[in-house]
Design an enzyme around this catalytic site. Sequence first.
Site, short mmCIF file in Angstrom:
data_model
loop_
_atom_site.label_atom_id
_atom_site.label_comp_id
_atom_site.label_asym_id
_atom_site.label_seq_id
_atom_site.Cartn_x
_atom_site.Cartn_y
_atom_site.Cartn_z
N ARG A 130 -33.92 27.89 -48.95
CA ARG A 130 -35.19 27.86 -49.68
C ARG A 130 -34.96 27.80 -51.17
NH1 ARG A 130 -39.21 32.28 -49.05
NH2 ARG A 130 -37.31 33.49 -49.36
N SER A 194 -26.45 35.31 -48.34
CA SER A 194 -26.40 36.43 -47.39
C SER A 194 -25.15 36.41 -46.51
CB SER A 194 -27.66 36.43 -46.55
OG SER A 194 -28.76 36.37 -47.41
N ASP A 247 -29.07 39.43 -49.23
CA ASP A 247 -30.48 39.54 -48.83
C ASP A 247 -30.95 41.00 -48.70
OD1 ASP A 247 -28.87 39.80 -46.61
OD2 ASP A 247 -30.04 38.49 -45.31
C1 BGC Z 1 -23.99 38.99 -43.42
C2 BGC Z 1 -24.68 39.87 -44.44
C3 BGC Z 1 -26.18 39.66 -44.37
C4 BGC Z 1 -26.67 39.84 -42.95
C5 BGC Z 1 -28.16 39.60 -42.82
C6 BGC Z 1 -24.59 39.18 -42.05
O1 BGC Z 1 -24.03 38.28 -41.14
O2 BGC Z 1 -22.62 39.27 -43.37
O3 BGC Z 1 -24.20 39.59 -45.73
O4 BGC Z 1 -26.79 40.57 -45.21
O5 BGC Z 1 -26.00 38.94 -42.10
O6 BGC Z 1 -28.53 38.33 -43.21
#
Ligand code: BGC
Length: 521
Positions: A130, A194, A247
């Site tokens: 996004r 994320s 995130d």
């Molecule tokens: C990632 C995290 C992320 C989470 C939620 C995980 O697979 O390693 O960094 O915050 O997913 O999106």
Amino acid sequence: MPFNFAQIFQDDLITSMVRKTAYGLATTCVLGAAAYAGYCVAAPEKHQLRHYRHPELNDQIEKVLDSLKITDDQLEQIMHLLEEEMNAGLSPLTHHQAIVKMFPTYVRNIPNGTEIGQVLALDLGGTNFRVLLIDLRGNSRIELTSKIFLIPQSVMIGDGKRLFRHLAECLHEFMQKERILNTGVCYPIGFTFSFPCQQEGLASARLTAWTKGFDCSGVVNEDVVKLLQDAIDEKRINAKCVALINDTVGTLMACAYKDPSTAIGLILGTGTNACYIENLDKVGTWKGDYNEPKQVIINMEWGAFGDNGRLNLIRTKYDEEVDLSSMNPGKQIFEKMISGMYMGEIVRLIILDLLQQELLFLGHRDTYGDYKTPLYNRGGFYTKFVSTVEIDEGIQFSNTRRVLEDIGIRNPTYDDCAIVRHICRQVSKRAAKLAAAGLAVLINRIGRSNITVGVDGSLYRYHPRFKHNMERCMETLINKSIQFKLTLSDDGSGKGAAMVACLADDSLCKKSVVHNETTRD
Ligand code: BGC
């Protein structure tokens, strides 16, 4: 036409009889429904009608599903293990080998709603990407426009440079549409990325591993902000990445913007993870200054909990199978027991197991052989089906029937539906308990009398019982003196990134609004 009293009398009589019967029926229905609802509330477990009418089959099914049950003692044990892993992640002596990495994020200030600025936010963490243009107007007012772009599977597992070029192209398209390209203003970007990153500053983050089905080459161990900025500069876009956040951090920030008692951010979506505000004196790995506020948000990366075998006490053969057939075997063990990327697959494997043991879909032998149906294919039972099935409350099973037909079971019986709903409930309840145990560790550790947890993610948003199941479990695990609240965070990945970018360089944001003729380099 002459008056016919007899006819009128007759009509009145009939109308009144019909009316009385209708009232009678309606009353019976209302009373019946009320009695059923009362019964359900009073005996929530019994009303689920989940069992076969053959007691011996029930017992065998329960035996299979027993492996998913987690006792209160086990939950306490898990909490204890998680706290040990957290301390290992925070200590400079053990951080290197630690499984739960506890990365300091360099985000130390929490927004208070007075921030002002116009910022771009990029959000990458799943199959969608996004781009957002966010106007922080002060007085807790935010306006935004956004566009979603798809990340093709070939890009998710292709060359890293191609991924970042793709992101820059999407940004270019968006800025063109919003008429903010080549305006002379250099827009600050907050990048929600994320995936696990070791940060050395707000705008410096090395990817430590890909998760959630991504596997682009040449990115692990590299500075993701630099890769993004190179792609942006290559396209001569007037924007500069000033902050990268996870995130969970965005979720915490967006929630704190409205509720200052927010101290934890949680994601329950494709993946799972949590972050929280930690005192600097507990962060042995901290390399920044010790000025006020003496705190920093820690990105736990709790999805990796169990990667060293410490969760084996509760792992089932289904968890092992899900892990082995994933893109990152042996990694993200806690995540694979909880998050949306894997939940549907766990349910599918249990269904197949029961089917092979002739405990489910009896009388559907003709469809057993059709290996092309989703039931037999990895990923064939979507996690959103778990939510759909669990929306069915009574004995009609209209959703469950639809889902079963979708995966290739024609004309499922009442028993089929009841068992499949029971499986979904057990799998999602286990996930909710594990997430609750994780949160309980954080809440007890933070120890404030009042704590809000900002939560986001599709699993939490759309599953009809996840929140309730978590709260019930948390009540048993959290110190009685602490009041906690789970609050759905409103678009943290977008707004949170904008807030951090704004806090990262306050003057920068104001400059872009107030003197929008100035160009930054
Ligand atoms: C990632 C995290 C992320 C989470 C939620 C995980 O697979 O390693 O960094 O915050 O997913 O999106």
